[in-house]
Write a protein that holds these residues in place. Structure first.
Motif, PDB file in Angstrom:
ATOM      1  N   GLY A  96     -45.342  -1.606  20.134  1.00  0.00           N
ATOM      2  CA  GLY A  96     -46.097  -1.104  21.276  1.00  0.00           C
ATOM      3  C   GLY A  96     -47.587  -1.304  21.074  1.00  0.00           C
ATOM      4  N   ASP A 107     -45.275  -6.293  21.376  1.00  0.00           N
ATOM      5  CA  ASP A 107     -45.256  -5.662  22.692  1.00  0.00           C
ATOM      6  C   ASP A 107     -44.656  -6.642  23.691  1.00  0.00           C
ATOM      7  OD1 ASP A 107     -46.904  -3.090  24.060  1.00  0.00           O
ATOM      8  OD2 ASP A 107     -46.334  -4.699  25.434  1.00  0.00           O
ATOM      9  N   CYS A 114     -44.075   2.604  21.565  1.00  0.00           N
ATOM     10  CA  CYS A 114     -43.739   1.777  22.726  1.00  0.00           C
ATOM     11  C   CYS A 114     -43.984   2.469  24.055  1.00  0.00           C
ATOM     12  CB  CYS A 114     -42.297   1.302  22.639  1.00  0.00           C
ATOM     13  SG  CYS A 114     -41.094   2.612  22.358  1.00  0.00           S
ATOM     14  N   CYS A 122     -37.292   3.653  24.635  1.00  0.00           N
ATOM     15  CA  CYS A 122     -36.842   3.479  23.255  1.00  0.00           C
ATOM     16  C   CYS A 122     -35.318   3.497  23.134  1.00  0.00           C
ATOM     17  CB  CYS A 122     -37.459   4.545  22.367  1.00  0.00           C
ATOM     18  SG  CYS A 122     -37.071   6.236  22.866  1.00  0.00           S
TER      19      CYS A 122
END
Length: 554
Positions: free
Chosen positions: A242, A265, A342, A475
């Protein structure tokens, strides 16, 4: 060839007899090469000049108004905003009247009647003044102006939904781009390279092979490298999943402290914060900062310390062990420690007719790159958080009308007060509470939406629908060993049930149920969902990573 003044964007200054010479000198000496600087006396002449410029199709980048003008300078700023909504608006104040002026300017700034106020320079080399001016001109050029340099060339015929995502990605990476139609010279050049039957869109830049049937992810991975470039034997000290504020802060601190740091990412750097047109309450930026610019600076900072950032790469699995392994689209990265940063993703609206128009008038997120296309059009924003408020204010610079649609009875329940107050001052922004979007459609792109309340429904024209529907955790790629709460957010520290503590002790505050796996930012259960807190958690996680990686004493 010298550019004629008529071709340049305009800096328009409304001055008094006392300030005219100073302002003329300061602005012409610094900006006359790239801008048409015009200094006028009094409010009337400024309004007339602005009206003529707009009628001639000229772009006014910045409006500067001396607070000492006869009459109310703020009324003049309001009138100029209506004439040229995209211009940056600055009130200029002499040092002798600055204290008294603050009593008027502070509340006006709080509700968005101006972008900032500045002291008129009292002598040469007032670099703080010019730093502020340059920042506002840069923001205007990024959001409201056509790029002068074609850093990336995009060829499409207007019917490829993926182009919206590509443009948004490039804007968030601070990369200028230009679009071309299939019949243009640029298109013929690229088709000669890839073949006449290559599928659109085509994207070319940086001396790399032209990408066909391009998407934002293929552009990201094609232009910015791949984790496989690190080599098969590479082991990161810290792998960050992330590149939002938490991930970028961790990358800066991790790399600066000697950790081999890698960031993955699936999109551009910045996360949801990177799509915010203006963040006004972030520490250290008194004039505000766009999410794109904040992310751009953080990315430069992290990479200069040696962090490797790979965009367009989505993590899809985590295998636990002495070395943790994170799998992504087409490979695996190994690391001694992993930071889950993330963030969250916008919830889907779930209306099939509108989902079919994503990229063709319907957008998830603020999609600031599309704002210029909304000039003179009708826009609907769904969402009541700060991101929705910032998007509304930004789009109001371009659109004919902006409607904010929320299910709650007021915006104040979910949006910061400074945004609620600023939205209330905009005649072009309507807030529609206890309302939802139930349908929409158009011929190839969005033309209308259906709005429902508890007891009625009606169709509203809409050229743009921007969906900022709140957060859900991103996630679902994590294994069951990483404990999450009922909503799917990652548990850390003392929030972890005692049955998962080790030797009767809780994990470190940002550590998960798995040793060496940490979480920070919006993905973490109990986080504040603010840029500043996410940045702090990302930086704080690095200290806990160091403690985990430190050799065990004999």
């Amino acid at each position: 060839m010298t550019e004629s003044p008529r071709q340049k964007p305009v800096i328009l200054l409304a001055a008094t007899e006392a300030s005219r010479d100073v302002l003329e000198s300061e602005f012409r000496s610094r900006y006359a090469r790239d801008y048409d600087v015009r200094t006028l006396l009094g409010p009337g002449g400024c309004v007339e000049a602005a009206t003529e410029l707009v009628a001639d199709g000229r772009r006014i980048a910045l409006l500067g108004v001396d607070h000492a003008l006869d009459g109310d300078a703020l009324d003049l700023v309001d009138e100029l905003r209506r004439l040229s909504p995209t211009s940056r608006r600055i009130v200029l104040v002499s040092s002798g009247t600055f204290r008294e002026a603050l009593e008027v300017l502070r509340p006006a700034l709080a509700v968005g009647r101006l972008d900032t106020y500045l002291l008129i320079p009292q002598g040469p080399r007032d670099e703080e003044f010019h730093t502020a001016i340059t920042e506002y001109l840069s923001e205007w050029a990024t959001t409201a102006s056509t790029p002068e340099v074609a850093g990336v060339r995009i060829v499409d015929d207007g019917h490829q939904p993926s182009v919206a995502g590509i443009r948004d990605f490039l804007d968030r990476m601070a990369v200028p781009w230009t679009r071309y139609r299939p019949g243009s010279d640029v298109a013929r050049e690229l088709f000669a390279e890839v073949g006449d039957d290559a599928p659109l869109p085509l994207v070319s830049a940086f001396g790399r092979p032209t990408i066909t049937a391009a998407t934002d992810r293929s552009v990201a991975s094609g232009f910015y490298g791949a984790p496989s470039d690190l080599g098969d034997d590479y082991v990161a000290d810290l792998l960050i999943v992330g590149a939002g504020p938490a991930g970028l802060a961790a990358a800066v601190y991790g790399a600066s402290e000697g950790l081999r740091t890698v960031v993955l990412d699936p999109e551009a750097v910045g996360g949801q914060a990177g799509t915010s047109s203006m963040i006004r309450n972030y520490l250290g930026f008194p004039r505000g900062v766009s999410g794109m610019r904040l992310a751009f600076r953080a990315r430069l900072q992290a990479t200069r310390f040696g962090a490797r950032i790979f965009t367009g790469r989505a993590a899809d699995g985590l295998t636990l062990g002495d070395l943790h392994e994170v799998s992504y689209d087409d490979g695996v990265l190994r690391a001694r420690a992993v930071l889950i940063a993330c963030g969250v993703r916008y919830r889907r609206l779930g209306v099939p007719a509108l989902e079919a128009l994503v990229g063709m008038g319907v957008y998830y997120g603020a999609a600031t790159s599309v704002a210029r296309e909304m000039e003179g059009r009708d826009v609907v924003i769904v969402g009541g958080g700060n991101s929705a408020g910032q998007a509304a204010l930004h789009l109001a610079r371009f659109a004919r009308s902006v409607a904010i649609v929320v299910r709650r009875p007021t915006l104040a329940e979910t949006m910061s007060a400074y945004l609620v107050d600023e939205i209330a001052t905009h005649d072009d922004i309507t807030v529609m509470t206890r309302t939802r979007v139930s349908d929409g459609g158009g011929d190839g792109r969005l033309e209308w939406v259906e709005l429902e309340t508890d007891d009625s429904s009606r169709r509203r024209p809409a050229d743009g629908l921007f969906l900022l529907l709140g957060a859900e955790p991103g996630c679902d790629w994590l294994p069951d060993e990483v404990a999450r709460d009922a909503r799917g957010f990652v548990l850390t520290g003392r929030d972890i049930p005692k049955t998962h503590w080790r030797d009767g002790l809780p994990p470190a505050p940002l550590e998960t149920t798995v040793p060496g796996v940490f979480a920070a930012g919006d993905i973490r259960a109990g986080s504040m969902k603010r840029v500043a807190s996410a940045s702090g958690e990302g930086a704080g996680a690095v200290a806990q990573v160091h403690a985990f990686l430190a050799p065990t004493p004999d």
